[in-house]
Motif scaffolding. Structure first.
Motif, PDB file in Angstrom:
ATOM      1  N   ALA A   1       0.837  -1.208   0.000  1.00  0.00           N
ATOM      2  CA  ALA A   1       0.000   0.000   0.000  1.00  0.00           C
ATOM      3  C   ALA A   1       0.868   1.253   0.000  1.00  0.00           C
ATOM      4  O   ALA A   1       0.567   2.230  -0.701  1.00  0.00           O
ATOM      5  CB  ALA A   1      -0.936  -0.011   1.204  1.00  0.00           C
ATOM      6  N   ALA A   2       1.952   1.238   0.768  1.00  0.00           N
ATOM      7  CA  ALA A   2       2.857   2.387   0.809  1.00  0.00           C
ATOM      8  C   ALA A   2       3.492   2.619  -0.555  1.00  0.00           C
ATOM      9  O   ALA A   2       3.619   3.770  -1.001  1.00  0.00           O
ATOM     10  CB  ALA A   2       3.930   2.172   1.872  1.00  0.00           C
ATOM     11  N   GLY A   3       3.863   1.549  -1.228  1.00  0.00           N
ATOM     12  CA  GLY A   3       4.433   1.688  -2.562  1.00  0.00           C
ATOM     13  C   GLY A   3       3.435   2.250  -3.553  1.00  0.00           C
ATOM     14  O   GLY A   3       3.765   3.124  -4.362  1.00  0.00           O
ATOM     15  N   ALA A   4       2.205   1.790  -3.480  1.00  0.00           N
ATOM     16  CA  ALA A   4       1.167   2.266  -4.396  1.00  0.00           C
ATOM     17  C   ALA A   4       0.849   3.744  -4.169  1.00  0.00           C
ATOM     18  O   ALA A   4       0.547   4.469  -5.117  1.00  0.00           O
ATOM     19  CB  ALA A   4      -0.100   1.427  -4.231  1.00  0.00           C
ATOM     20  N   ASP A   5       0.932   4.189  -2.918  1.00  0.00           N
ATOM     21  CA  ASP A   5       0.615   5.583  -2.585  1.00  0.00           C
ATOM     22  C   ASP A   5       1.853   6.464  -2.435  1.00  0.00           C
ATOM     23  O   ASP A   5       1.746   7.624  -2.042  1.00  0.00           O
ATOM     24  CB  ASP A   5      -0.187   5.646  -1.279  1.00  0.00           C
ATOM     25  CG  ASP A   5      -1.597   5.117  -1.427  1.00  0.00           C
ATOM     26  OD1 ASP A   5      -2.051   4.892  -2.571  1.00  0.00           O
ATOM     27  OD2 ASP A   5      -2.249   4.932  -0.385  1.00  0.00           O
ATOM     28  N   ASN A   6       3.024   5.924  -2.728  1.00  0.00           N
ATOM     29  CA  ASN A   6       4.297   6.642  -2.595  1.00  0.00           C
ATOM     30  C   ASN A   6       4.554   7.155  -1.185  1.00  0.00           C
ATOM     31  O   ASN A   6       5.179   8.192  -1.002  1.00  0.00           O
ATOM     32  CB  ASN A   6       4.392   7.790  -3.606  1.00  0.00           C
ATOM     33  CG  ASN A   6       4.542   7.293  -5.011  1.00  0.00           C
ATOM     34  OD1 ASN A   6       5.246   6.315  -5.253  1.00  0.00           O
ATOM     35  ND2 ASN A   6       3.869   7.935  -5.948  1.00  0.00           N
TER      36      ASN A   6
END
Length: 114
Positions: free
Chosen positions: A98-103
């Motif tokens: 999720a952190a990767g998807a939302d930067n």
């Protein structure tokens, strides 16, 4: 020097882990450490003062997310992926995905020449 205390896997608390991962800097550190390699604190490029980075790393360690090892005057940190997976299956991967998807935490990087 005093050795840092690391909670055993069965001592990790969900609320503490989630609280530790509620800050973008700490999520960024976890993202950088997700490659499984041990990193020296000096390898982390973080847009905060060294004292603030030290605080963030202590919060991650106290929650059981990372393990810190001291060698002389240098400190090294690793992600406790296996312990987190055993205690809270799928949680770390879900947070990192999720952190990767939302930067989230993208401003935490490795120093290029480390």
């Amino acid at each position: 020097m005093k050795q840092a205390r690391h909670p055993d896997a069965d001592e990790m608390e969900l609320v503490a882990v989630m609280a530790a991962l509620s800050d973008p800097i700490r999520v960024g550190v976890a993202r950088v450490l997700a490659d499984g390699r041990e990193r020296g604190w000096g390898e982390l490029r973080v847009p905060v003062a060294k004292s603030t980075l030290s605080h963030h790393l202590r919060v991650l360690r106290d929650a059981g997310i990372t393990r810190t090892r001291q060698e002389g005057t240098r400190c090294y940190v690793t992600l406790r992926r296996d312990d987190l997976q055993d205690r809270f299956p799928g949680l770390l991967d879900a947070v990192l995905d999720a952190a990767g998807a939302d930067n989230v935490g993208q401003h935490v990087e490795l120093v290029a020449d480390a």
